[in-house]
Every structure is written in C-alpha cells, then in structure tokens.
Design a protein around this motif. Structure first.
Motif, PDB file in Angstrom:
ATOM      1  N   ALA A 264      35.248  73.516  28.034  1.00 33.49           N
ATOM      2  CA  ALA A 264      34.119  74.744  28.115  1.00 33.49           C
ATOM      3  C   ALA A 264      33.611  75.111  26.629  1.00 33.49           C
ATOM      4  N   CYS A 265      32.623  75.733  26.566  1.00 33.18           N
ATOM      5  CA  CYS A 265      32.259  76.149  25.168  1.00 33.18           C
ATOM      6  C   CYS A 265      31.579  77.475  25.534  1.00 33.18           C
ATOM      7  N   ASP A 266      32.056  78.639  24.829  1.00 29.98           N
ATOM      8  CA  ASP A 266      31.642  79.948  25.206  1.00 29.98           C
ATOM      9  C   ASP A 266      31.661  80.648  23.917  1.00 29.98           C
ATOM     10  N   CYS A 267      30.391  80.402  22.937  1.00 31.05           N
ATOM     11  CA  CYS A 267      29.966  80.942  21.719  1.00 31.05           C
ATOM     12  C   CYS A 267      28.471  81.644  22.104  1.00 31.05           C
ATOM     13  N   THR A 268      28.567  82.734  22.551  1.00 30.62           N
ATOM     14  CA  THR A 268      27.308  83.341  22.684  1.00 30.62           C
ATOM     15  C   THR A 268      26.436  83.810  21.386  1.00 30.62           C
ATOM     16  N   ASP A 269      27.247  84.309  20.322  1.00 26.82           N
ATOM     17  CA  ASP A 269      26.768  84.500  18.954  1.00 26.82           C
ATOM     18  C   ASP A 269      26.260  83.348  18.240  1.00 26.82           C
ATOM     19  N   GLN A 270      26.961  82.201  18.408  1.00 26.36           N
ATOM     20  CA  GLN A 270      26.861  81.008  17.696  1.00 26.36           C
ATOM     21  C   GLN A 270      26.391  80.003  18.597  1.00 26.36           C
ATOM     22  N   GLN A 271      25.421  79.974  19.371  1.00 26.48           N
ATOM     23  CA  GLN A 271      25.341  78.995  20.419  1.00 26.48           C
ATOM     24  C   GLN A 271      25.033  77.448  19.861  1.00 26.48           C
ATOM     25  N   SER A 272      24.514  77.614  18.535  1.00 29.32           N
ATOM     26  CA  SER A 272      24.328  76.134  17.826  1.00 29.32           C
ATOM     27  C   SER A 272      25.663  75.387  17.863  1.00 29.32           C
ATOM     28  N   ILE A 273      26.937  75.968  17.671  1.00 26.71           N
ATOM     29  CA  ILE A 273      27.913  75.275  17.872  1.00 26.71           C
ATOM     30  C   ILE A 273      28.116  74.295  18.975  1.00 26.71           C
ATOM     31  N   CYS A 274      27.944  75.053  20.280  1.00 28.06           N
ATOM     32  CA  CYS A 274      27.899  74.223  21.729  1.00 28.06           C
ATOM     33  C   CYS A 274      26.806  73.080  21.472  1.00 28.06           C
ATOM     34  N   LEU A 275      25.685  73.786  21.023  1.00 29.72           N
ATOM     35  CA  LEU A 275      24.292  72.553  21.035  1.00 29.72           C
ATOM     36  C   LEU A 275      24.762  71.327  20.305  1.00 29.72           C
ATOM     37  N   TYR A 276      25.609  71.529  19.166  1.00 31.16           N
ATOM     38  CA  TYR A 276      25.952  70.576  18.346  1.00 31.16           C
ATOM     39  C   TYR A 276      26.881  69.432  18.992  1.00 31.16           C
ATOM     40  N   MET A 277      27.687  70.153  19.748  1.00 26.65           N
ATOM     41  CA  MET A 277      28.863  69.511  20.357  1.00 26.65           C
ATOM     42  C   MET A 277      28.136  68.713  21.608  1.00 26.65           C
ATOM     43  N   ASP A 278      27.114  69.388  22.234  1.00 26.07           N
ATOM     44  CA  ASP A 278      26.252  68.504  23.478  1.00 26.07           C
ATOM     45  C   ASP A 278      25.740  67.345  22.763  1.00 26.07           C
ATOM     46  N   LEU A 279      24.946  67.467  21.604  1.00 24.72           N
ATOM     47  CA  LEU A 279      24.355  66.539  21.008  1.00 24.72           C
ATOM     48  C   LEU A 279      25.137  65.264  20.667  1.00 24.72           C
ATOM     49  N   TYR A 280      26.275  65.638  19.891  1.00 23.68           N
ATOM     50  CA  TYR A 280      27.173  64.486  19.354  1.00 23.68           C
ATOM     51  C   TYR A 280      27.987  63.886  20.411  1.00 23.68           C
ATOM     52  N   GLY A 282      27.000  63.622  23.900  1.00 24.73           N
ATOM     53  CA  GLY A 282      26.138  63.271  24.842  1.00 24.73           C
ATOM     54  C   GLY A 282      26.295  63.812  26.266  1.00 24.73           C
ATOM     55  N   ARG A 283      26.677  65.154  26.308  1.00 26.85           N
ATOM     56  CA  ARG A 283      27.178  65.548  27.452  1.00 26.85           C
ATOM     57  C   ARG A 283      27.101  67.032  27.236  1.00 26.85           C
ATOM     58  N   VAL A 284      27.134  68.005  28.458  1.00 26.84           N
ATOM     59  CA  VAL A 284      26.668  69.454  28.101  1.00 26.84           C
ATOM     60  C   VAL A 284      27.787  70.087  28.540  1.00 26.84           C
ATOM     61  N   PHE A 285      28.322  70.909  27.409  1.00 29.90           N
ATOM     62  CA  PHE A 285      29.577  71.919  27.558  1.00 29.90           C
ATOM     63  C   PHE A 285      29.124  73.095  28.151  1.00 29.90           C
ATOM     64  N   LYS A 286      29.633  73.530  29.136  1.00 32.98           N
ATOM     65  CA  LYS A 286      29.162  74.796  30.118  1.00 32.98           C
ATOM     66  C   LYS A 286      30.222  75.849  29.611  1.00 32.98           C
ATOM     67  N   THR A 287      29.856  76.921  30.257  1.00 32.74           N
ATOM     68  CA  THR A 287      30.624  78.281  30.005  1.00 32.74           C
ATOM     69  C   THR A 287      31.844  78.137  30.977  1.00 32.74           C
ATOM     70  N   PRO A 288      33.172  79.050  30.776  1.00 29.87           N
ATOM     71  CA  PRO A 288      34.317  78.814  31.613  1.00 29.87           C
ATOM     72  C   PRO A 288      33.968  79.325  32.999  1.00 29.87           C
TER      73      PRO A 288
END
Length: 325
Positions: A264-280, A282-288
């Motif tokens: 799970a990825c929960d970075c509200t103030d730094q959402q680009s971190i979760c986005l880069y994880m998604d891109l690299y 190939g899946r979507v990391f959602k909140t807890p």
C-alpha cells in the motif's frame, strides 16, 4: 497552467474541460446551436468526475450569466438545455453507482466543499482573503494582467458585445472563490483560458492604445513563454533534485521491498512517489484502507503499525517503508 501541467497535476486537464464547457455555452447563445449546449452538459459531467461538485459552479454560473446577458433565459428550459442537464447528472451517477460506498463518497465531496466555505465565517480570515485574493490573481496572470489594466484604465477599453459578455462570465464565476476564504489561487485556474481570450480582445481590439501596446505585449509574452520552457527544461529538474527527487525515492522504495507481496502507498502530500511506483511497476498501489492485507506500507506520515524498514528524507517530508510482521 504551465506549472501544474508540467508536474502532471490535474489542474491543467480541469482547465481544458471547463474552458471547453464554457465556450460551448457561448457558441450556443451566439449561434443558436443546440448540440453545443448538450456538449457543455457532457463536459460538465466529465468535469465532475475530475474535481467533484465544483463542476456545478463552472457549469451553472456561466450558463445563467450568458442567458441573462443575451436576454434569452427561456432557452434554459429548452430541449437542448434539458438534455444538457441530464448529461451533467447521469454521467457522474453512472460512475458513482459502480463504487462500493457511493454515500460515503458523496459525503466526503460535500464535506470538502463545505470546509472551504465555512472558513468565511471567521471575520479576520474573510477580510484578509478579500484583500489578498485579487492581488494573487493579478500575480498569477502576469504579464497579461498588467497590460489588461493598462488598456482598461489608460486605453479606455470598450467592453461591448461578446467581449463584455466574456468578462461578466469570468467575474461572476470568480466571485464565488473570491467570497470563499478557503479558496486557493489554483482553484480559478480553469477560468484562465476564458480570461486570456477576454484580455486579448480588450488589449488588441477594444483599446485606443492598441498600436502602442501590440508590439510590446507580444514581445513580452514571447519572452515569458521562452523563459518558462527554459525553466521547465533546466530549472525544474534542478528544483526537484534539491527538494528530493520523488522518482529517485520511488526507485529506492521499490528496491527495498518484495513487490510480489501486497503493498500500500499512503503519501497524501507527496503523491508523485506513489505515481512513480505505479509507472515503474505496471500496477496501481492503493491506500491502506483499500489494501487492508498489506505486507508493505509506504507512508509520508505516521502509521499505527508495521516495522520501519527504510526512511528517506525529502525537502519537506519523510518517507518511510514499513513491513507488517
């Protein structure tokens, strides 16, 4: 628009949908084409999917303003208008009906909208907002705002016909954010394409100092555009590295965990971190709250459970990787 568009934020996309929606309404009242109004309703529904109830503001206020300005309020009850309203409502409902908790979703949207309005009840905050918000808007729209004020005050610009109508649409749409103390500068970015058309018509067509302004206005605009792109290519990457590149941090996070396990990825103030994880990955990391069985949790704040595996520092945030034992 340039800044948020470069960062991949939603504001530039929202501006595209809102400006098209308003221009479709203008075309309807100027050319009497019913399909234009229906298209504005479709765009309103899509805008709701992008940003929630603010879509109602950007749809309803310009429509009412145009109808009154053109003295054609009866057109608000025509068949194209009815189809437009239905499109604006049905499109969000089709999507909301598919989510697991539609009531909670709507409640959250309403609460977020109400929160910004409630801040106006604080007299001090409200008065400060009234003084600062117009100045912020002028700053955001430089250098065009300087030329526009010059053309209106010294050039005795003639605000007639469509130019006057566009100006009124902007003013009445702007008023809601001006009177809501919780409004930020980026909230009115969707109105900037409309404001740009209005400013261009005033500066280049409706002012007595047109010839004097034309060369200097176009020269300054071109220099600003070139400067913005140079900053985007060279200054922005340097700024991101100085603050702590979210791309680099995302890669380090992914190297420290087993991606085959629930994460799970929960970075509200730094959402680009979760986005880069998604891109690299190939899946979507959602909140807890969605990935309840998470084995790894990437968070930019405190977490109630999990052992800290790795801590990474950014300019204004601390990113931690936690593992549930």
């Amino acid at each position: 628009l340039y800044w948020y568009g470069w960062l991949g934020e939603i504001d530039a996309t929202l501006a595209l949908f809102v400006s098209l929606m308003i221009f479709c309404q203008v075309w309807y009242f100027e050319r009497q084409r019913g399909l234009s109004l229906v298209a504005s309703g479709v765009l309103a529904g899509l805008t709701f999917l992008l940003k929630g109830f603010v879509a109602v503001v950007f749809f309803a206020i310009p429509l009412l303003t145009l109808a009154v300005c053109k003295r054609q309020t009866r057109r608000l009850f025509s068949l194209p208008a009815f189809l437009s309203y239905c499109s604006a409502v049905v499109i969000p409902l089709l999507w909301i009906g598919q989510i697991s908790q539609p009531g909670q979703f709507l409640k959250t949207l309403l609460a977020e909208s109400a929160e910004r309005v409630e801040q106006s009840l604080n007299v001090a905050s409200f008065l400060i907002h009234l003084a600062e918000y117009p100045l912020l808007t002028i700053k955001q729209t430089l250098p065009a705002s300087f030329f526009l004020l010059y053309a209106i005050v010294l050039g005795k610009a003639r605000l007639q016909g469509t130019t006057r109508m566009l100006g009124l649409v902007f003013i009445f749409s702007y008023l809601l954010f001006f009177l809501a103390a919780g409004s930020r500068g980026r909230y009115i970015l969707p109105l900037f394409p409309l404001a740009a058309v209005f400013a261009a018509r005033v500066i280049l067509d409706g002012s007595s100092v047109r010839e004097h302004l034309l060369t200097s206005f176009l020269s300054v605009i071109v220099l600003f555009i070139i400067g913005r792109f140079l900053f985007g290519f060279f200054g922005l990457p340097h700024d991101q590295e100085r603050r702590g590149s979210p791309e680099v941090i995302a890669r380090e996070v992914m190297e420290s965990i087993d991606l085959s396990k629930p994460t799970a990825c929960d970075c509200t103030d730094q959402q680009s971190i979760c986005l880069y994880m998604d891109l690299y990955s190939g899946r979507v990391f959602k909140t807890p709250s969605v990935t309840r069985d998470w084995q790894y949790l990437v968070t930019c704040g405190g977490a109630p459970e999990g052992e800290v595996l790795k801590t990474l520092k950014m300019h204004n945030a601390v990113v931690s990787v936690r593992e549930r034992r």
